[in-house]
Scaffold this active site. Structure first.
Site, PDB file in Angstrom:
ATOM      1  N   THR A 119      -8.714 -28.677 -70.471  1.00 15.55           N
ATOM      2  CA  THR A 119      -9.212 -29.481 -71.576  1.00 15.55           C
ATOM      3  C   THR A 119      -8.811 -28.865 -72.914  1.00 15.55           C
ATOM      4  O   THR A 119      -8.046 -27.901 -72.963  1.00 15.55           O
ATOM      5  CB  THR A 119     -10.741 -29.728 -71.422  1.00 15.55           C
ATOM      6  OG1 THR A 119     -11.147 -30.654 -72.429  1.00 15.55           O
ATOM      7  CG2 THR A 119     -11.569 -28.461 -71.571  1.00 15.55           C
TER       8      THR A 119
ATOM      9  N   LYS B  62      -4.066 -28.798 -73.281  1.00 14.37           N
ATOM     10  CA  LYS B  62      -3.333 -29.755 -72.441  1.00 14.37           C
ATOM     11  C   LYS B  62      -1.817 -29.692 -72.671  1.00 14.37           C
ATOM     12  O   LYS B  62      -1.035 -29.778 -71.728  1.00 14.37           O
ATOM     13  CB  LYS B  62      -3.830 -31.177 -72.694  1.00 14.37           C
ATOM     14  CG  LYS B  62      -5.249 -31.421 -72.170  1.00 14.37           C
ATOM     15  CD  LYS B  62      -5.675 -32.864 -72.374  1.00 14.37           C
ATOM     16  CE  LYS B  62      -7.080 -33.096 -71.881  1.00 14.37           C
ATOM     17  NZ  LYS B  62      -7.480 -34.496 -71.952  1.00 14.37           N
TER      18      LYS B  62
ATOM     19  N   ASP C 261      -5.556 -38.873 -67.193  1.00 19.35           N
ATOM     20  CA  ASP C 261      -6.338 -39.569 -68.227  1.00 19.35           C
ATOM     21  C   ASP C 261      -6.055 -41.081 -68.232  1.00 19.35           C
ATOM     22  O   ASP C 261      -6.967 -41.886 -68.398  1.00 19.35           O
ATOM     23  CB  ASP C 261      -6.040 -38.983 -69.613  1.00 19.35           C
ATOM     24  CG  ASP C 261      -6.739 -37.644 -69.817  1.00 19.35           C
ATOM     25  OD1 ASP C 261      -7.785 -37.415 -69.188  1.00 19.35           O
ATOM     26  OD2 ASP C 261      -6.230 -36.823 -70.607  1.00 19.35           O
TER      27      ASP C 261
END
Ligand code: NAP
Length: 280
Positions: free
Chosen positions: A61, A65, A102
């Protein structure tokens, strides 16, 4: 004992340990999932030593990234390659592989609602920060024909030109158009979906205070901000009759592929899980 976790800096805010430990218990798996605050100077050695430390993988996180993407060289999946960012790491023997889930999370969260739309031609995306990249990627796989992009800082699209090219170049017929921030009347015309990816509306920040007058009432409105669950944008959209979807599901769904890769079970995102996370 299968080991996994999440790395970031800071990391105390992360909901990932709650989520993965809920699934470990639910599926009766002997595993652990722990949050690790990794200092910038330790990131490289932390990632490289995962196989010898017995990690099956980890989530990545903020703010790592992009850096983990670079550290892994070409050992990444196609989506991570297009987005230039890794949020999930999987160890396979001595190999360390980076994925980006994501876009999958965003897609899974809104797909059931998209099915109910009469048409899915035009999507509008507010914001061009890190999270917007995954949303753009997702809108192509959801089959939108036109994606309208806007951001307060217009110049950001210049920096993102290569990324936009790589995302929209693989499109199956999706075009994108960049609008000036605040040109909402033109942008919202005939829109079928409105997505907020700015941090406005998040607890502690100003609300996203825009007029929705030009937005068709049939358009689905979603916000990837999930604290609070019903952001001022979603409250305003719901009050005028638009269908709305909150952003918590994106967070829950993006976690599932990592869990499957490390622990061998594709976990379910259920209303019980939502309640558990909300309560915590
Ligand atoms: P980021 O990279 O910092 O980007 C922030 C975005 O918000 C930029 O587009 C920025 O525009 C815009 N913004 C900030 N203040 C603004 C203002 N006063 N007026 C207009 N625009 C403003 O953040 P991110 O990583 O993309 O995350 C954005 C939000 O999504 C956060 O709240 C995060 O928690 C949430 N998120 C949710 C999920 C999920 O799973 N649901 C996943 C990722 C992120 P400028 O470029 O002009 O600064």
């Amino acid at each position: 004992m299968i080991r996994a976790g999440v790395i970031g800096h800071p990391i105390a805010h992360s909901l990932s340990p709650k989520l993965h430990n809920y699934w470990l218990k639910k599926y009766n798996i002997e595993g652990e999932y722990i949050a690790y605050d990794v200092a910038p100077e330790d990131l490289r050695s932390w990632i490289k030593s995962m196989p010898e430390k017995g990690f099956a993988g980890c989530n990545v996180t903020i703010p790592y990234k992009e850096e983990v993407f670079s550290l892994l060289g070409g050992n990444v999946d196609g989506i991570a390659l297009r987005l230039g960012a890794v949020n999930t790491v999987v160890v396979e023997g001595s190999r360390i592989i980076g994925l980006n889930t994501d876009a999958y999370g965003f897609t899974q969260n809104i797909a059931p609602y998209i099915k109910r739309l009469e048409k899915k031609e035009k999507a509008v995306v507010l914001g061009a920060g890190g999270a917007a990249n995954a949303v753009w990627e997702s809108l192509i796989s959801l089959g939108f024909k036109e994606v309208a992009l806007t951001n307060r800082t217009h110049e950001k699209f210049k920096d993102k030109e290569p990324l936009l090219k790589s995302i929209f170049a693989k499109n199956q017929g999706t075009t994108h158009q960049i609008y000036e921030w605040l040109d909402f009347d033109s942008m919202f015309k005939d829109a079928d979906l409105l997505v907020n990816t700015t941090s406005l509306g998040m607890a502690g920040k100003e609300p996203l205070d825009i007029s929705l007058d030009a937005l068709p009432k049939t358009a689905l409105v979603t916000d990837i901000v999930y604290r609070p669950l019903m952001t001022p944008l979603l409250v305003a959209a719901k009050a005028r009759g638009n269908p709305v979807v909150d952003g918590l599901g994106m967070l829950l769904h993006q976690a599932a592929p990592g869990f499957k890769a490390w622990f061998g079970v594709m976990p379910e995102v259920t209303s019980e899980l939502r309640q558990f996370i909300l309560a915590s």
